[in-house]
Design an enzyme around this catalytic site. Structure first.
Site, PDB file in Angstrom:
ATOM      1  N   LEU A 181      -7.930  -5.714  -3.262  1.00 50.13           N
ATOM      2  CA  LEU A 181      -7.047  -4.542  -3.216  1.00 50.13           C
ATOM      3  C   LEU A 181      -5.772  -4.768  -4.012  1.00 50.13           C
ATOM      4  CD1 LEU A 181      -7.346  -3.591   0.577  1.00 50.13           C
ATOM      5  CD2 LEU A 181      -8.453  -2.468  -1.367  1.00 50.13           C
ATOM      6  N   GLY A 182      -5.349  -6.012  -4.115  1.00 49.85           N
ATOM      7  CA  GLY A 182      -4.121  -6.314  -4.838  1.00 49.85           C
ATOM      8  C   GLY A 182      -3.751  -7.764  -4.654  1.00 49.85           C
ATOM      9  N   GLU A 242      -3.883 -13.042  -2.364  1.00 48.39           N
ATOM     10  CA  GLU A 242      -4.535 -11.773  -2.644  1.00 48.39           C
ATOM     11  C   GLU A 242      -4.881 -11.041  -1.352  1.00 48.39           C
ATOM     12  OE1 GLU A 242      -7.890 -12.575  -5.136  1.00 48.39           O
ATOM     13  OE2 GLU A 242      -6.678 -12.413  -6.960  1.00 48.39           O
ATOM     14  N   TYR A 263      -6.505  -1.429   7.498  1.00 42.89           N
ATOM     15  CA  TYR A 263      -6.707  -0.965   6.119  1.00 42.89           C
ATOM     16  C   TYR A 263      -6.218   0.477   6.012  1.00 42.89           C
ATOM     17  CZ  TYR A 263      -9.070   0.916   2.013  1.00 42.89           C
ATOM     18  OH  TYR A 263      -9.347   1.553   0.835  1.00 42.89           O
ATOM     19  N   VAL A 264      -5.316   0.703   5.072  1.00 37.31           N
ATOM     20  CA  VAL A 264      -4.760   2.037   4.838  1.00 37.31           C
ATOM     21  C   VAL A 264      -5.177   2.487   3.451  1.00 37.31           C
ATOM     22  CG1 VAL A 264      -2.676   3.439   4.736  1.00 37.31           C
ATOM     23  CG2 VAL A 264      -2.796   1.494   6.321  1.00 37.31           C
ATOM     24  N   ASP A 268      12.937  -7.412   1.956  1.00 41.46           N
ATOM     25  CA  ASP A 268      12.254  -7.172   0.672  1.00 41.46           C
ATOM     26  C   ASP A 268      11.728  -5.739   0.596  1.00 41.46           C
ATOM     27  OD1 ASP A 268      11.406  -7.837  -1.864  1.00 41.46           O
ATOM     28  OD2 ASP A 268       9.487  -8.664  -1.202  1.00 41.46           O
ATOM     29  N   PRO A 309       9.750  -0.066  -3.432  1.00 44.12           N
ATOM     30  CA  PRO A 309       8.633   0.895  -3.497  1.00 44.12           C
ATOM     31  C   PRO A 309       7.261   0.239  -3.413  1.00 44.12           C
ATOM     32  CG  PRO A 309      10.307   1.445  -5.121  1.00 44.12           C
ATOM     33  CD  PRO A 309      10.704   0.125  -4.539  1.00 44.12           C
ATOM     34  N   GLY A 312      -0.276 -10.581  -4.366  1.00 48.02           N
ATOM     35  CA  GLY A 312       1.142 -10.734  -4.089  1.00 48.02           C
ATOM     36  C   GLY A 312       1.597 -12.130  -4.448  1.00 48.02           C
ATOM     37  N   GLY A 313       2.835 -12.444  -4.033  1.00 45.11           N
ATOM     38  CA  GLY A 313       3.384 -13.746  -4.360  1.00 45.11           C
ATOM     39  C   GLY A 313       2.676 -14.893  -3.678  1.00 45.11           C
TER      40      GLY A 313
END
Length: 497
Positions: free
Chosen positions: A85-86, A92, A158-159, A202, A205, A88-89
């Site tokens: 899905l994406g 995943e 999950y959204v 943090d 958007p 991050g720092g």
């Protein structure tokens, strides 16, 4: 050569079947069907996987993983990974499914390169602890946290939606109402988190996810600070280091991350409001240091003129340089935004004194809409309405705006009902007054005498020479005349005989 290729294909087919069976990616009955197709009908592995993708039995991500012979990476504890899905720092995020409950979840996995990184592991644990104590409609819900074969992961709801950064990048700046709605929802979630002792640190958007139903969810609490935390802050950052995203970071947080409080989140949320309404960040700069100094030293950039003065004031109070000059709590932000939204809704409609009853809706439903002409003009806190009544009369009224806590914002339908009710009540009052005046007039002229009185005498007293059932000449012949003292003159009748 062809024999070697055939053996290679067979080996690949066998490995695929073995992976499907070992990790229970498909049920046994389906695997047996595939076994027949692969081994007996000699269907290529790629063709078989393509068919499974088309039938939605496997995802493209799962098929590629199977081709690489690393199907074990698809399974984490009780969860089966479906697609990324994406990132991050820290790692995943995957769409996954609980293998027994068959519930789709979002699985955040700590990247393998950070498994031995003590700071990243502590940050990951911090996010788990922060989410575990929060349960709010505007904060993503944590279901579980576990470790499998040395891989730590966090299980969240999950959204299906998109983060606000991607939404603005795709569609451009939001309308004022859309931006206010997003900021208000985020403020509610943050207010709850603050009351539970969690400071996000943090807000941006990218960390605000908007679902297809329009509900906003706050994500990524990896940098959150927890009150009464047994984990020393120094374990997460070295002295002088920085936590957060520079484009949306409060000046005091950039100076000292450890002292960031609820007002720092308010600043970040105000910076997010600017981004939603303009499509750009508050300050630009080629380096990180330039942006940091801009947040501290440069004047606060204005919002577009069309935004309106009240929201601009709220924004200015959210991003004030000095925390003491900002809203002091997220609850203050919520109350101010809610009041502004209520005032704007009231300015777009006219609220009449009184309460709408259920019976009033029947009047509206039976109304010929052509009889009502609503023309509303916004004039500060009052509105001017022109209403056409039933007797072709036109009246103009100026009615102050009313703000009530009990009533929901009025619709045009409710306005029409009130206007109709007001017009009807005035018309009935006028008719009643007219009837009273008529009764007084008739009483003074002697219309209401006893039944024994002569009908012709009554007519003569009331009408004089007015025609009654004929011409005035015929009336004089039948009724005679009145003498100067008001009495009946029989001689006049005799003179006409």
């Amino acid at each position: 050569m062809s024999a070697q290729l055939h053996i290679s294909d067979c080996a690949q087919q066998v490995r695929l079947l073995k992976q499907l069976r070992r990790f229970e990616l498909l049920d046994e009955e389906r695997i047996r069907e595939l076994e027949k197709e692969l081994l007996f009908d000699d269907v290529p592995v790629t063709v078989c996987l393509k068919q499974l993708i088309q039938s939605r039995e496997l995802t493209t991500f799962q098929a590629k993983t199977l081709l690489q012979d690393v199907a074990h990476q698809l399974v984490l504890g009780n969860y089966l990974l479906k697609k990324p899905l994406g990132a991050g720092g820290m790692g995943e995020v995957y769409l996954a499914e609980h293998r027994r409950m068959q519930r789709e979840v979002a699985l955040k996995v700590l990247a393998p390169k950070y498994v031995q990184d003590e700071e990243m592991r502590l940050r990951f644990q911090r996010e788990i602890r922060a989410l575990s104590r929060l349960s709010h409609p505007n904060i993503v819900t944590a279901f579980d946290a576990d470790e499998s074969d040395g891989t730590s992961f966090l299980v969240m709801e999950y959204v299906a939606g998109v983060d606000l950064a991607a939404l603005v990048k795709k569609n451009g700046a939001m309308s004022v109402s859309e931006a206010m709605n997003c900021i208000l929802q985020a403020a509610r979630g943050l207010d709850y988190a603050h009351r539970e002792g969690v400071i996000h640190r943090d807000i941006k958007p990218q960390n605000l996810l908007l679902s297809r139903e329009g509900q906003l969810k706050i994500l990524d609490l990896g940098l959150a600070r927890l009150d009464q935390d047994s984990m020393p802050e120094a374990c997460l950052t070295e002295t002088g280091s920085m936590m957060g995203t520079v484009d949306f970071m409060a000046p005091e947080q950039a100076m000292n991350t450890h002292t960031a409080d609820a007002r720092s989140d308010i600043y970040s949320l105000g910076s997010t409001l600017f981004y939603l309404l303009t499509g750009t960040t508050m300050y630009s700069g080629t380096t990180l240091v330039e942006k940091l100094f801009a947040h501290r030293d440069q004047p606060i950039p204005d919002l577009p003129e069309e935004v309106g003065h009240p929201l601009c004031e709220i924004y200015q109070s959210m991003v004030a340089k000095d925390p003491e000059n900002r809203f002091q709590s997220m609850q203050e932000v919520i109350q101010t935004l809610e009041q502004l939204i209520k005032n704007q809704q009231n300015q777009e409609t006219v609220l009449f004194p009184g309460v709408i009853r259920d019976s009033d809706w029947e009047q509206f439903d039976n109304l010929n809409h052509s009889e009502v002409n609503l023309k509303s003009t916004r004039v500060d806190y009052a509105a001017k309405e022109t209403v056409k009544g039933q007797a072709t009369m036109e009246s103009t009224v100026l009615i102050p705006m009313l703000t009530t806590n009990e009533r929901a914002p009025r619709t045009q339908k409710q306005e029409a009902v009130n206007l109709i009710s007001d017009s009807k009540s005035r018309w009935l009052t006028a008719r009643l007054l007219g009837a009273i005046v008529l009764l007084i007039f008739l009483g003074m002229t002697g219309q209401f005498f006893s039944d024994t009185e002569d009908r012709s005498e009554v007519s003569s007293k009331v009408a004089g020479h007015t025609e009654i059932d004929g011409s005035s000449a015929e009336f004089r012949k039948e009724a005679g005349a009145l003498s100067p003292d008001g009495n009946f003159n029989p001689l006049h009748r005799c003179s006409n005989k």
